[in-house]
Design a protein around this motif. Structure first.
Motif, PDB file in Angstrom:
ATOM      1  N   ASP A 140      28.307  32.181 -10.506  1.00  0.00           N
ATOM      2  CA  ASP A 140      28.244  32.094 -11.967  1.00  0.00           C
ATOM      3  C   ASP A 140      27.008  31.282 -12.345  1.00  0.00           C
ATOM      4  N   GLY A 141      26.550  31.465 -13.601  1.00  0.00           N
ATOM      5  CA  GLY A 141      25.432  30.677 -14.092  1.00  0.00           C
ATOM      6  C   GLY A 141      25.849  29.337 -14.659  1.00  0.00           C
ATOM      7  N   TYR A 142      27.129  29.192 -15.020  1.00  0.00           N
ATOM      8  CA  TYR A 142      27.709  27.937 -15.522  1.00  0.00           C
ATOM      9  C   TYR A 142      27.006  27.409 -16.768  1.00  0.00           C
ATOM     10  N   THR A 143      26.496  28.305 -17.600  1.00  0.00           N
ATOM     11  CA  THR A 143      25.849  27.849 -18.830  1.00  0.00           C
ATOM     12  C   THR A 143      26.838  27.153 -19.758  1.00  0.00           C
ATOM     13  N   ASP A 144      28.110  27.577 -19.700  1.00  0.00           N
ATOM     14  CA  ASP A 144      29.110  26.926 -20.543  1.00  0.00           C
ATOM     15  C   ASP A 144      29.334  25.481 -20.117  1.00  0.00           C
ATOM     16  N   VAL A 145      29.312  25.239 -18.803  1.00  0.00           N
ATOM     17  CA  VAL A 145      29.482  23.868 -18.305  1.00  0.00           C
ATOM     18  C   VAL A 145      28.279  23.010 -18.702  1.00  0.00           C
ATOM     19  N   SER A 146      27.078  23.575 -18.588  1.00  0.00           N
ATOM     20  CA  SER A 146      25.874  22.850 -18.996  1.00  0.00           C
ATOM     21  C   SER A 146      25.927  22.506 -20.478  1.00  0.00           C
ATOM     22  N   LEU A 147      26.430  23.435 -21.279  1.00  0.00           N
ATOM     23  CA  LEU A 147      26.549  23.201 -22.720  1.00  0.00           C
ATOM     24  C   LEU A 147      27.524  22.065 -23.012  1.00  0.00           C
TER      25      LEU A 147
ATOM     26  N   VAL B 150      36.360  23.937 -11.146  1.00  0.00           N
ATOM     27  CA  VAL B 150      35.649  25.004 -11.863  1.00  0.00           C
ATOM     28  C   VAL B 150      34.915  25.886 -10.870  1.00  0.00           C
ATOM     29  N   LYS B 151      34.239  25.266  -9.891  1.00  0.00           N
ATOM     30  CA  LYS B 151      33.570  26.057  -8.857  1.00  0.00           C
ATOM     31  C   LYS B 151      34.570  26.950  -8.134  1.00  0.00           C
TER      32      LYS B 151
ATOM     33  N   HIS C  48      36.470  32.209  -6.787  1.00  0.00           N
ATOM     34  CA  HIS C  48      37.638  33.073  -6.546  1.00  0.00           C
ATOM     35  C   HIS C  48      37.594  34.302  -7.450  1.00  0.00           C
ATOM     36  N   ALA C  49      37.270  34.091  -8.716  1.00  0.00           N
ATOM     37  CA  ALA C  49      37.206  35.214  -9.660  1.00  0.00           C
ATOM     38  C   ALA C  49      36.145  36.222  -9.250  1.00  0.00           C
ATOM     39  N   GLN C  50      34.998  35.732  -8.791  1.00  0.00           N
ATOM     40  CA  GLN C  50      33.918  36.640  -8.386  1.00  0.00           C
ATOM     41  C   GLN C  50      34.289  37.369  -7.095  1.00  0.00           C
ATOM     42  N   ALA C  51      34.975  36.677  -6.194  1.00  0.00           N
ATOM     43  CA  ALA C  51      35.409  37.325  -4.950  1.00  0.00           C
ATOM     44  C   ALA C  51      36.383  38.455  -5.255  1.00  0.00           C
ATOM     45  N   VAL C  52      37.316  38.196  -6.143  1.00  0.00           N
ATOM     46  CA  VAL C  52      38.289  39.226  -6.534  1.00  0.00           C
ATOM     47  C   VAL C  52      37.579  40.397  -7.200  1.00  0.00           C
TER      48      VAL C  52
ATOM     49  N   LEU D 105      31.174  34.850   0.576  1.00  0.00           N
ATOM     50  CA  LEU D 105      30.546  33.544   0.747  1.00  0.00           C
ATOM     51  C   LEU D 105      29.586  33.290  -0.396  1.00  0.00           C
ATOM     52  N   SER D 106      29.778  32.182  -1.117  1.00  0.00           N
ATOM     53  CA  SER D 106      28.922  31.828  -2.251  1.00  0.00           C
ATOM     54  C   SER D 106      28.152  30.558  -1.892  1.00  0.00           C
ATOM     55  N   MET D 107      26.844  30.688  -1.738  1.00  0.00           N
ATOM     56  CA  MET D 107      26.044  29.625  -1.159  1.00  0.00           C
ATOM     57  C   MET D 107      25.881  28.402  -2.053  1.00  0.00           C
ATOM     58  N   ARG D 108      25.570  28.601  -3.316  1.00  0.00           N
ATOM     59  CA  ARG D 108      25.315  27.451  -4.191  1.00  0.00           C
ATOM     60  C   ARG D 108      26.543  26.572  -4.362  1.00  0.00           C
TER      61      ARG D 108
END
Length: 225
Positions: free
Chosen positions: A37-44, A118-119, A124-128, A149-152
């Motif tokens: 995810d880009g997590y722009t909402d978390v940054s906001l 949140v990570k 999990h959502a992206q894996a599904v 596998l999500s590296m970041r």
């Protein structure tokens, strides 16, 4: 998109998938993602929180801020009007918001500020999501398994089709996850994925042995996104 593996390393994973599927009717799909995810909402949220914190500190302790402002503009003290105080409050909030947003453009800091739960939820959502697109119900016996596998985020997921989940408890995948992450933590990404594939293949072989007429229904290649 960042590329983590070269052609030779991709082959290590693909060969591991092909080898694991020789003894099982299960189909194994591997996905390597730079991030989930880009997590722009978390940054906001962080930028807004810091802006309101700065404005609140000014409201509680206005004198140091006013003295700093006066020193920046000639050093002459003066009586602050209500309008000037309101303007400084808004300016302080805007400056803090912009600075907080800008500094989070640095990936290392942004990902460090993302809460663990949140990570986990985003990975999990992206894996599904990848599983539904690339593996779910795409095999004759619904025997697809996804290693994601999500590296970041430094997170990994194993998602299985319903018939597999009905026979194999989630805890059983723990060994595959441990073997996979042990290699990845040492920087051996391809070898880690291959280790996870071998463990998953061993589990599938016990519950879904390969029939004589079994055919390979899904590609063995590693998907890098």
């Amino acid at each position: 998109m960042a590329s983590y593996l070269n052609a030779e390393q991709h082959k290590i994973v693909s060969d591991a998938v092909a080898s694991a599927e020789e003894t099982t009717a299960g189909e194994i799909v591997t996905v390597l993602a730079d991030r989930s995810d880009g997590y722009t909402d978390v940054s906001l949220v962080w930028a807004i929180a810091l802006a309101f914190t700065a404005m609140s500190l000014f409201a509680l302790f206005p004198v140091p801020f006013q003295d700093l402002w006066d020193s920046l503009f000639g050093g002459w003290r003066h009586e602050w009007t209500t309008g000037e105080i309101a303007s400084l409050t808004i300016a302080l909030g805007l400056i803090t918001f912009i600075a907080a947003w800008a500094i989070q453009l640095w990936d290392a800091l942004r990902f460090a500020l993302i809460p663990g739960p949140v990570k986990f939820a985003r990975v999990h959502a992206q894996a599904v999501k990848h599983f539904k697109v690339g593996a779910e119900r795409r095999t004759h016996g619904r025997t697809g398994v996804l290693l994601y596998l999500s590296m970041r985020e430094h997170r990994a997921e194993i998602v299985a089709d319903e018939p597999i989940a009905a026979k194999v408890d989630a805890e059983v995948w723990g060994e595959a996850m441990a073997d996979m992450l042990a290699e990845i933590k040492e920087g051996r990404i391809a070898e880690g994925l291959a280790a996870g594939v071998r463990d998953v293949g061993a589990v599938l072989s016990q519950h879904f042995p390969r029939a004589d007429d079994d055919v390979n229904e899904l590609p063995d290649r590693l998907i890098e996104v």
